[in-house]
Design a protein around this motif. Structure first.
Motif, PDB file in Angstrom:
ATOM      1  N   LEU A 253       0.823  -1.211   0.000  1.00  0.00           N
ATOM      2  CA  LEU A 253       0.000   0.000   0.000  1.00  0.00           C
ATOM      3  C   LEU A 253       0.857   1.262   0.000  1.00  0.00           C
ATOM      4  O   LEU A 253       0.859   2.052   0.943  1.00  0.00           O
ATOM      5  N   PRO A 254       1.620   1.489  -1.074  1.00  0.00           N
ATOM      6  CA  PRO A 254       2.446   2.697  -1.146  1.00  0.00           C
ATOM      7  C   PRO A 254       1.586   3.943  -1.134  1.00  0.00           C
ATOM      8  O   PRO A 254       0.484   3.962  -1.665  1.00  0.00           O
ATOM      9  N   ASN A 255       2.119   4.998  -0.529  1.00  0.00           N
ATOM     10  CA  ASN A 255       1.369   6.246  -0.439  1.00  0.00           C
ATOM     11  C   ASN A 255       2.255   7.405  -0.868  1.00  0.00           C
ATOM     12  O   ASN A 255       2.360   7.695  -2.042  1.00  0.00           O
ATOM     13  N   GLY A 256       2.901   8.095   0.069  1.00  0.00           N
ATOM     14  CA  GLY A 256       3.751   9.215  -0.300  1.00  0.00           C
ATOM     15  C   GLY A 256       5.062   8.763  -0.910  1.00  0.00           C
ATOM     16  O   GLY A 256       5.533   7.648  -0.673  1.00  0.00           O
ATOM     17  N   GLY A 257       5.676   9.646  -1.701  1.00  0.00           N
ATOM     18  CA  GLY A 257       6.960   9.344  -2.306  1.00  0.00           C
ATOM     19  C   GLY A 257       7.784  10.607  -2.482  1.00  0.00           C
ATOM     20  O   GLY A 257       7.243  11.720  -2.513  1.00  0.00           O
ATOM     21  N   ALA A 258       9.093  10.438  -2.580  1.00  0.00           N
ATOM     22  CA  ALA A 258       9.992  11.574  -2.766  1.00  0.00           C
ATOM     23  C   ALA A 258      11.211  11.119  -3.546  1.00  0.00           C
ATOM     24  O   ALA A 258      11.627   9.953  -3.452  1.00  0.00           O
ATOM     25  N   LEU A 259      11.793  12.029  -4.305  1.00  0.00           N
ATOM     26  CA  LEU A 259      13.037  11.769  -5.018  1.00  0.00           C
ATOM     27  C   LEU A 259      14.203  12.256  -4.177  1.00  0.00           C
ATOM     28  O   LEU A 259      14.195  13.395  -3.686  1.00  0.00           O
ATOM     29  N   ASN A 260      15.189  11.400  -3.983  1.00  0.00           N
ATOM     30  CA  ASN A 260      16.446  11.816  -3.369  1.00  0.00           C
ATOM     31  C   ASN A 260      17.327  12.347  -4.481  1.00  0.00           C
ATOM     32  O   ASN A 260      17.904  11.583  -5.257  1.00  0.00           O
ATOM     33  N   ASN A 261      17.412  13.667  -4.610  1.00  0.00           N
ATOM     34  CA  ASN A 261      18.128  14.271  -5.728  1.00  0.00           C
ATOM     35  C   ASN A 261      19.612  13.927  -5.722  1.00  0.00           C
ATOM     36  O   ASN A 261      20.248  13.907  -6.773  1.00  0.00           O
TER      37      ASN A 261
ATOM     38  N   SER B  64       5.340   2.973   2.925  1.00  0.00           N
ATOM     39  CA  SER B  64       4.526   1.769   2.807  1.00  0.00           C
ATOM     40  C   SER B  64       3.586   1.729   4.001  1.00  0.00           C
ATOM     41  O   SER B  64       4.036   1.708   5.148  1.00  0.00           O
ATOM     42  N   GLN B  65       2.278   1.756   3.730  1.00  0.00           N
ATOM     43  CA  GLN B  65       1.327   1.741   4.831  1.00  0.00           C
ATOM     44  C   GLN B  65       1.272   0.388   5.537  1.00  0.00           C
ATOM     45  O   GLN B  65       0.911   0.302   6.701  1.00  0.00           O
ATOM     46  N   GLY B  66       1.628  -0.681   4.813  1.00  0.00           N
ATOM     47  CA  GLY B  66       1.613  -2.007   5.404  1.00  0.00           C
ATOM     48  C   GLY B  66       0.223  -2.616   5.422  1.00  0.00           C
ATOM     49  O   GLY B  66      -0.755  -2.047   4.936  1.00  0.00           O
ATOM     50  N   SER B  67       0.131  -3.804   5.993  1.00  0.00           N
ATOM     51  CA  SER B  67      -1.135  -4.525   6.089  1.00  0.00           C
ATOM     52  C   SER B  67      -1.155  -5.247   7.437  1.00  0.00           C
ATOM     53  O   SER B  67      -0.263  -5.063   8.268  1.00  0.00           O
TER      54      SER B  67
ATOM     55  N   ASP C 139       3.455  10.153   4.283  1.00  0.00           N
ATOM     56  CA  ASP C 139       4.179  11.013   3.351  1.00  0.00           C
ATOM     57  C   ASP C 139       5.626  11.114   3.802  1.00  0.00           C
ATOM     58  O   ASP C 139       5.952  10.858   4.964  1.00  0.00           O
ATOM     59  N   VAL C 140       6.501  11.517   2.857  1.00  0.00           N
ATOM     60  CA  VAL C 140       7.936  11.482   3.123  1.00  0.00           C
ATOM     61  C   VAL C 140       8.634  12.584   2.340  1.00  0.00           C
ATOM     62  O   VAL C 140       8.231  12.921   1.222  1.00  0.00           O
ATOM     63  N   VAL C 141       9.681  13.165   2.944  1.00  0.00           N
ATOM     64  CA  VAL C 141      10.542  14.134   2.271  1.00  0.00           C
ATOM     65  C   VAL C 141      11.989  13.839   2.662  1.00  0.00           C
ATOM     66  O   VAL C 141      12.258  13.225   3.694  1.00  0.00           O
TER      67      VAL C 141
ATOM     68  N   GLY D  89     -12.720  21.259   3.495  1.00  0.00           N
ATOM     69  CA  GLY D  89     -12.175  19.923   3.695  1.00  0.00           C
ATOM     70  C   GLY D  89     -10.915  19.967   4.539  1.00  0.00           C
ATOM     71  O   GLY D  89     -10.804  20.745   5.488  1.00  0.00           O
ATOM     72  N   ILE D  90      -9.965  19.135   4.196  1.00  0.00           N
ATOM     73  CA  ILE D  90      -8.719  19.009   4.952  1.00  0.00           C
ATOM     74  C   ILE D  90      -7.527  19.273   4.044  1.00  0.00           C
ATOM     75  O   ILE D  90      -7.591  19.055   2.834  1.00  0.00           O
ATOM     76  N   PRO D  91      -6.391  19.742   4.594  1.00  0.00           N
ATOM     77  CA  PRO D  91      -5.178  19.908   3.799  1.00  0.00           C
ATOM     78  C   PRO D  91      -4.413  18.588   3.749  1.00  0.00           C
ATOM     79  O   PRO D  91      -4.034  18.047   4.778  1.00  0.00           O
ATOM     80  N   ASP D  92      -4.216  18.058   2.564  1.00  0.00           N
ATOM     81  CA  ASP D  92      -3.566  16.750   2.429  1.00  0.00           C
ATOM     82  C   ASP D  92      -2.097  16.963   2.053  1.00  0.00           C
ATOM     83  O   ASP D  92      -1.294  17.355   2.882  1.00  0.00           O
ATOM     84  N   GLY D  93      -1.729  16.712   0.797  1.00  0.00           N
ATOM     85  CA  GLY D  93      -0.353  16.943   0.379  1.00  0.00           C
ATOM     86  C   GLY D  93      -0.010  18.423   0.427  1.00  0.00           C
ATOM     87  O   GLY D  93      -0.867  19.290   0.249  1.00  0.00           O
ATOM     88  N   VAL D  94       1.265  18.728   0.672  1.00  0.00           N
ATOM     89  CA  VAL D  94       1.693  20.124   0.804  1.00  0.00           C
ATOM     90  C   VAL D  94       3.051  20.295   0.132  1.00  0.00           C
ATOM     91  O   VAL D  94       3.893  19.380   0.158  1.00  0.00           O
ATOM     92  N   ARG D  95       3.254  21.458  -0.513  1.00  0.00           N
ATOM     93  CA  ARG D  95       4.522  21.801  -1.160  1.00  0.00           C
ATOM     94  C   ARG D  95       4.794  23.289  -0.952  1.00  0.00           C
ATOM     95  O   ARG D  95       3.880  24.069  -0.715  1.00  0.00           O
TER      96      ARG D  95
END
Length: 278
Positions: free
Chosen positions: A43-51, A60-63, A100-102, A208-214
């Motif tokens: 169950l992948p969710n957030g992702g980020a590039l390591n520049n 991974s949310q897991g199960s 989420d991840v950064v 609503g709610i604030p989800d992803g942020v940049r």
């Protein structure tokens, strides 16, 4: 267009990497979607590039049978089917469902991530053994520590361009009666060492709610909300919205004023005019 494909029999999901890349060509009719094995990244969710390394970092949310955590695909171009775990527990306790991840290149490539309990609320995980918190993983020492707590549901997170401020969204309002819980973006100062300081309310979602942020290069803070994309200036004043039917869960900046915008089922490309902010 879905960016995740689900197996109806198991509920397992796979990441469709090439979807976003090929949309940039502009010819929607020629989009090719390439499924990539994510057997480890449940169950992948957030992702980020390591520049610095070119690696992709995923939550991974897991199960109920597999641990969640932070996973890395070291070579997403040459060998996208190989992933390795970075961290899958905290002091022997399983994470709730990392969201989420950064990556902070000015802190030795440290990995910062949120861990709400949405997996349990959605029936995908057992009852949580940890509070809903924000964590920092240090690849140099292979160690993880809590950097912020006190959230209902910590969700999206983002550094500003100078990596001096960290913004974290709290989406607890989605679970509260009448939506009366937090729908809040908090700001923290990134202090010397692995610490956050001066927690403060930065903004509240207009709907609503604030989800992803940049954060863009001018210091404006963008977040996916119930009405679409909301944008605040450095002072936390709402300066505009891009209205999207169904709201926005997450999004990403691309060159030439392009923003890729996603809700749960669709992907849009937004092109902005004027001075580049990304």
């Amino acid at each position: 267009m879905d960016l995740l494909a689900s197996d109806p029999a198991t509920g397992d999901q796979t990441i469709l990497f090439n979807a976003v890349t090929n949309v940039m060509s502009g010819d929607i009719s020629t989009i090719a979607i390439e499924p990539v094995s994510t057997a480890q990244i449940v169950l992948p969710n957030g992702g980020a590039l390591n520049n610095a390394t070119g690696a992709l970092v995923f939550t991974s949310q897991g199960s109920k049978t597999q641990s969640g955590g932070i996973f890395v695909i070291p070579d997403p171009v040459g060998n996208p089917n190989v992933s390795v775990p970075l961290v899958t527990d905290f002091h022997g306790k399983p994470f709730n469902s990392p969201n989420d991840v950064v990556v902070n290149p000015r802190d030795g490539g440290s990995v910062w991530f949120t861990d709400p309990d949405y997996g349990h609320l959605q029936g995908l995980r057992d009852a949580p053994a940890l509070p809903n918190q924000v964590y920092r993983f240090d690849p140099a020492t292979n160690s993880t520590r809590v950097v912020a707590d006190g959230f209902a549901e910590p969700n999206g997170l983002a550094f500003d361009a100078e990596f001096r401020t960290l913004y974290v969204t709290d989406t607890g309002g989605s679970e509260a009666p009448n939506g009366a819980g937090p729908a809040t973006i908090y700001a923290f100062d990134v202090a010397e060492g692995p610490f956050l300081a001066n927690r403060r309310v930065f903004a509240y979602a207009p709907k609503g709610i604030p989800d992803g942020v940049r954060v863009d290069s001018q210091g404006n803070v963008w977040s996916g909300v119930g009405s679409g994309l909301a944008v605040w200036n450095r002072a936390g004043t709402l300066i505009g919205q891009i209205l999207v039917d169904g709201g926005v869960a997450n999004f990403g900046f691309a060159p030439n004023g392009t923003v890729f915008v996603l809700n749960e089922k669709k992907l849009w490309r937004v092109r902005l005019t004027g001075q580049s902010l990304f």
